[in-house]
Design a protein around this motif. Structure first.
Motif, short mmCIF file in Angstrom:
data_model
loop_
_atom_site.label_atom_id
_atom_site.label_comp_id
_atom_site.label_asym_id
_atom_site.label_seq_id
_atom_site.Cartn_x
_atom_site.Cartn_y
_atom_site.Cartn_z
N GLU A 1 15.11 8.55 -5.93
CA GLU A 1 13.80 8.83 -6.53
C GLU A 1 12.84 7.71 -6.12
O GLU A 1 12.55 6.79 -6.87
N PHE A 2 12.33 7.82 -4.89
CA PHE A 2 11.54 6.74 -4.32
C PHE A 2 10.19 6.60 -5.00
O PHE A 2 9.64 5.49 -5.07
N GLY A 3 9.62 7.69 -5.49
CA GLY A 3 8.36 7.61 -6.21
C GLY A 3 8.50 6.83 -7.50
O GLY A 3 7.69 5.95 -7.81
N VAL B 1 0.84 -1.21 0.00
CA VAL B 1 0.00 0.00 0.00
C VAL B 1 0.87 1.25 0.00
O VAL B 1 0.59 2.22 -0.72
N ARG B 2 1.95 1.24 0.77
CA ARG B 2 2.85 2.39 0.82
C ARG B 2 3.53 2.63 -0.53
O ARG B 2 3.69 3.79 -0.96
N SER B 3 3.91 1.54 -1.21
CA SER B 3 4.54 1.70 -2.53
C SER B 3 3.56 2.29 -3.54
O SER B 3 3.94 3.13 -4.36
N ILE B 4 2.32 1.82 -3.51
CA ILE B 4 1.32 2.39 -4.42
C ILE B 4 1.13 3.88 -4.14
O ILE B 4 1.04 4.70 -5.06
N TYR B 5 1.12 4.25 -2.88
CA TYR B 5 0.95 5.66 -2.51
C TYR B 5 2.14 6.50 -2.98
O TYR B 5 1.97 7.56 -3.59
N LEU B 6 3.37 6.00 -2.72
CA LEU B 6 4.55 6.77 -3.11
C LEU B 6 4.70 6.87 -4.62
O LEU B 6 5.28 7.84 -5.13
N SER B 7 4.19 5.87 -5.36
CA SER B 7 4.33 5.91 -6.81
C SER B 7 3.55 7.04 -7.46
O SER B 7 3.76 7.35 -8.62
N LEU B 8 2.68 7.68 -6.71
CA LEU B 8 1.87 8.78 -7.24
C LEU B 8 2.44 10.14 -6.88
O LEU B 8 1.83 11.17 -7.21
N PHE B 9 3.62 10.17 -6.24
CA PHE B 9 4.17 11.44 -5.75
C PHE B 9 5.64 11.58 -6.16
O PHE B 9 6.35 10.59 -6.36
N LEU B 10 6.07 12.84 -6.26
CA LEU B 10 7.49 13.16 -6.22
C LEU B 10 7.91 13.21 -4.76
O LEU B 10 7.18 13.76 -3.92
N THR B 11 9.07 12.63 -4.44
CA THR B 11 9.51 12.57 -3.05
C THR B 11 10.83 13.31 -2.89
O THR B 11 11.57 13.53 -3.85
N ASN B 12 11.11 13.67 -1.65
CA ASN B 12 12.41 14.24 -1.34
C ASN B 12 13.40 13.10 -1.08
O ASN B 12 13.01 11.93 -1.05
N PRO B 13 14.70 13.39 -0.90
CA PRO B 13 15.69 12.31 -0.70
C PRO B 13 15.42 11.42 0.51
O PRO B 13 15.98 10.33 0.59
N ARG B 14 14.56 11.87 1.46
CA ARG B 14 14.23 11.03 2.60
C ARG B 14 13.00 10.17 2.36
O ARG B 14 12.55 9.47 3.25
#
Length: 309
Positions: A276-278, A49-62
């Motif tokens: 680039e975690f997203g 679920v967390r991966s699906i959520y992050l895949s929809l966003f640009l993230t910072n290095p953390r």
């Protein structure tokens, strides 16, 4: 005087179960499942679920989501070198899974024969189970060294020129696949040997009475009865080959010229080297979809040839 039949005794009415006791009986199985469900939730369901959520966003290095981009990461992945890495992974699967199953089957058939010393061979054939991927890969890096490696030395004895196993794009993926086959050999051998031991001996005896030889018994009796085990080993082997990482990281680091840059290793590079975690999460979801589709096709097409007792 005829004896009178004994009067039938009435069954004593059972006392109605208390509502609280009924609920306790229903909840008891779930209490036993709670530890497993907790582990699955923490280490499987929540990361998905967390991966699906992050895949929809640009993230910072953390790894903290900052800007919603929708399906942009998925589109970029399909337009980048992700498909090239997927092709390398499919080629790696074709190198390792059929060869690993065939070699494990041959060794299992040899070790299953009623000969003296088979216990020693069973121990030798299953020994790769005790070696981790990191240690095994390190050993093979030294053995495949183009100058001082044992493999090239043995080839030189028969007049073959030294091969740059890990630095030549033509040989790198094949070399890593060879190591992966060796590391998985113990698992395939033990699994198939246990399957052979479950084949009813009466079938072999009946075939022997009918005059069937070794190859006839193997083709018409052993392989059909072993088909569920072979099918399971094939499904697990494909999943493992798609997730290969340690051999790639230690032996080639995805090179040379991305010849061994598989999907999982590319996801690792995007996430933990480019931060680039997203984008990495989107690629992980695409890999998950590919593996689900392949597993579904394996079950749809492979189970038709599986003989269940």
């Amino acid at each position: 005087m005829a004896s009178q039949p004994a009067p039938a005794t009435r069954a004593r009415p059972r006392a109605p179960a208390r509502p609280g006791f009924r609920w306790a009986e229903r909840l008891e199985p779930y209490l036993y499942l709670t530890p497993s469900l907790a582990l699955l939730t923490i280490f499987t369901f929540y990361p998905i679920v967390r991966s699906i959520y992050l895949s929809l966003f640009l993230t910072n290095p953390r790894g903290e989501p900052r800007v919603f981009v929708g399906l942009e990461h998925y589109v970029n992945a399909l337009q980048s070198t992700f498909l090239q890495s997927l092709g390398v992974t499919v080629l790696f699967v074709l190198y390792t899974v059929p060869a690993g199953l065939l070699l494990g089957l041959v060794l299992a058939l040899l070790a299953y024969q009623p000969l003296k010393g088979t216990r020693i061979f069973q121990l030798i054939f299953s020994s790769p189970l005790a070696i981790s991927a990191a240690i095994g890969s390190t050993i093979w890096v030294m053995m495949l060294n183009p100058v001082s490696g044992m493999v090239n030395y043995l080839l030189s004895l028969v007049g073959i020129a030294p091969v740059h196993w890990l630095t030549d794009p033509r040989w790198a993926l094949l070399a890593v696949g060879m190591v992966s086959i060796w590391l998985r050999l113990g698992f395939n051998f033990v699994l198939l040997l246990s399957g052979l031991q479950n084949v009813p001996e009466e079938l072999h005896e009946a075939a022997l009475v009918d005059g069937a030889g070794f190859w006839a018994k193997t083709w018409h009796i052993t392989l059909p009865m072993l088909s569920p085990t072979l099918f399971f080993a094939a499904v697990v082997g494909v999943i493992h080959a798609f997730q290969v990482f340690a051999e790639i990281e230690i032996m080639t680091a995805g090179g040379p010229s991305d010849a061994t840059n598989t999907v999982v290793y590319r996801i690792y590079q995007v996430a933990f080297r480019q931060y680039e975690f997203g984008a990495a999460s989107a690629q992980a979801m695409l890999l998950f979809i590919v593996m689900v589709v392949l597993t579904y096709l394996q079950f749809r097409l492979g189970e038709r040839r599986v003989h269940y007792q």
